[in-house]
Enzyme design. Structure first.
Site, PDB file in Angstrom:
ATOM      1  N   ALA A 104     -33.279 -76.657  20.835  1.00 55.51           N
ATOM      2  CA  ALA A 104     -32.788 -76.895  22.195  1.00 55.51           C
ATOM      3  C   ALA A 104     -31.961 -75.718  22.692  1.00 55.51           C
ATOM      4  O   ALA A 104     -31.459 -74.908  21.911  1.00 55.51           O
ATOM      5  CB  ALA A 104     -31.946 -78.174  22.224  1.00 55.51           C
ATOM      6  N   ILE A 139     -28.968 -75.661  23.955  1.00 56.11           N
ATOM      7  CA  ILE A 139     -27.574 -75.692  23.506  1.00 56.11           C
ATOM      8  C   ILE A 139     -27.455 -75.048  22.127  1.00 56.11           C
ATOM      9  O   ILE A 139     -26.470 -74.375  21.826  1.00 56.11           O
ATOM     10  CB  ILE A 139     -27.024 -77.140  23.488  1.00 56.11           C
ATOM     11  CG1 ILE A 139     -25.537 -77.159  23.108  1.00 56.11           C
ATOM     12  CG2 ILE A 139     -27.807 -78.020  22.528  1.00 56.11           C
ATOM     13  CD1 ILE A 139     -24.619 -76.616  24.141  1.00 56.11           C
ATOM     14  N   LEU A 193     -30.719 -82.497  19.567  1.00 56.23           N
ATOM     15  CA  LEU A 193     -31.859 -83.157  20.193  1.00 56.23           C
ATOM     16  C   LEU A 193     -31.442 -83.950  21.431  1.00 56.23           C
ATOM     17  O   LEU A 193     -30.254 -84.202  21.645  1.00 56.23           O
ATOM     18  CB  LEU A 193     -32.527 -84.097  19.181  1.00 56.23           C
ATOM     19  CG  LEU A 193     -33.078 -83.429  17.918  1.00 56.23           C
ATOM     20  CD1 LEU A 193     -33.527 -84.473  16.900  1.00 56.23           C
ATOM     21  CD2 LEU A 193     -34.223 -82.494  18.269  1.00 56.23           C
ATOM     22  N   LYS A 236     -22.952 -84.201  21.604  1.00 54.27           N
ATOM     23  CA  LYS A 236     -22.445 -85.263  22.461  1.00 54.27           C
ATOM     24  C   LYS A 236     -23.489 -85.641  23.507  1.00 54.27           C
ATOM     25  O   LYS A 236     -24.329 -84.808  23.858  1.00 54.27           O
ATOM     26  CB  LYS A 236     -21.136 -84.862  23.121  1.00 54.27           C
ATOM     27  CG  LYS A 236     -21.062 -83.464  23.723  1.00 54.27           C
ATOM     28  CD  LYS A 236     -22.023 -83.034  24.803  1.00 54.27           C
ATOM     29  CE  LYS A 236     -22.006 -83.831  26.071  1.00 54.27           C
ATOM     30  NZ  LYS A 236     -23.023 -83.336  27.047  1.00 54.27           N
TER      31      LYS A 236
END
Length: 325
Positions: free
Chosen positions: A12, A14, A74, A97
């Site tokens: 991902a 992030i 994820l 988070k």
């Protein structure tokens, strides 16, 4: 210094833009393995960041007995499944988070961590920052007196319709994606979950909140408000972060973005006199990775504790119920 062999469960943005660069800065972290939905994605990450191994499935990574800790970036709806599978495989887990969509699910996950004897920590990187410590120390010192009101806002640009944040089935929306930062900051600074919440929101036709505002009551007759939204258009990157705390003796104002590093300032105003204070904050993602590593090697307690994450999940529950999500 003992190094923890990490596996990253997913490719991902992030992970690519924030956490893996932070892992590379963490002196107790070894970038051991990465897994993607396809081997080609994983191989690309391996080459870019210097992982030792690449796997074409998440199951393969979890089966690797050398891996001690797993980072899960994820989509929100996959957190429960892969946290559970990682912990069943005996891995310590750092999960993005919001860790869980509800307080009940958060409690289930932490119960599993206790059963398996592993560390599970929610990845609120900014809560590892000395900047947040400085704000908390100001409040605890009583410099602004008794806290009467606190507000936090987090607004960003709009999302395209195919963005995962725009699907209710994936626990999308502004409260899950942004509002959880504001609630977590309040829970962290005040030490309590909210007692009640009322709120309103603007929803898409698919029932996803793109803007929400909530009024909260915390123990001690403390009033609070949060504003979160994905409403600034798609023409250019744009965001707004704000924190304001009002006490019986003065106030604290902070314009700093969540997860920002470098020289960060906030203003304390008491009796009409403003004092600007500055904190030097390191890359927060590296701080959270190092701290989880020390939990494994040195027995430290997770800074973002199970108790904290459950309190925050309960507060997010209240906000979501209040807006009719």
């Amino acid at each position: 210094m003992a190094k923890i062999k990490w596996g990253v469960l997913g490719t991902a943005s992030i992970a690519k833009g924030c956490t893996i660069p932070g892992m590379k800065l963490a002196d107790n972290c070894e970038l051991y393995a990465v897994a993607g939905r396809s081997l080609s994605k994983a191989e690309s990450f391996k080459e870019e960041f210097g992982f030792e191994k690449a796997y074409g499935s998440y199951e393969e990574l979890l089966a690797d007995e050398n891996i001690q800790a797993v980072y899960i970036p994820l989509p929100n709806d996959l957190h429960y499944e892969w946290c559970m599978k990682a912990m069943e495989a005996g891995k310590n887990v750092l999960c993005e988070k919001p860790l869980a969509p509800t307080k009940k699910v958060a409690e289930e996950l932490f119960a599993k961590a206790k059963e398996k004897g592993v560390v599970l920590m929610e990845a609120f990187a900014y809560l590892h920052s000395p900047y947040v410590d400085a704000l908390k120390a100001e409040l605890d010192s009583g410099v602004i007196g008794d806290i009467k009101y606190i507000e936090s806002a987090f607004m960003v640009q709009s999302c395209e319709p195919d963005n995962i944040r725009m699907f209710k089935s994936k626990f999308g929306g502004s409260v899950y994606d942004l509002g959880c930062y504001s609630t977590s900051l309040m829970v962290w600074l005040l030490g309590n979950e909210a007692e009640s919440a009322t709120g309103v929101a603007e929803f898409t036709d698919d029932g996803v909140d793109i803007f929400a505002t909530a009024y909260l009551k915390f123990p001690g007759d403390i009033r609070a408000s949060i504003n979160c939204g994905m409403i600034f258009g798609t023409e250019r990157p744009s965001r707004m972060d704000r924190l304001y705390i009002h006490g019986t003796k003065g106030c604290i104002k902070s314009p700093v973005e969540f997860n920002q590093s470098g020289e960060l300032s906030y203003t304390v105003n008491v009796d009409g006199k403003e004092v600007v204070k500055t904190v030097n904050a390191k890359q927060n993602y590296s701080l959270e990775v190092m701290q989880l590593g020390r939990c494994i090697t040195d027995g430290e307690k997770p800074r973002v504790s199970p108790e904290f994450s459950i309190k925050n999940a309960a507060t997010v529950d209240d906000v979501l119920n209040a807006i009719g999500y």
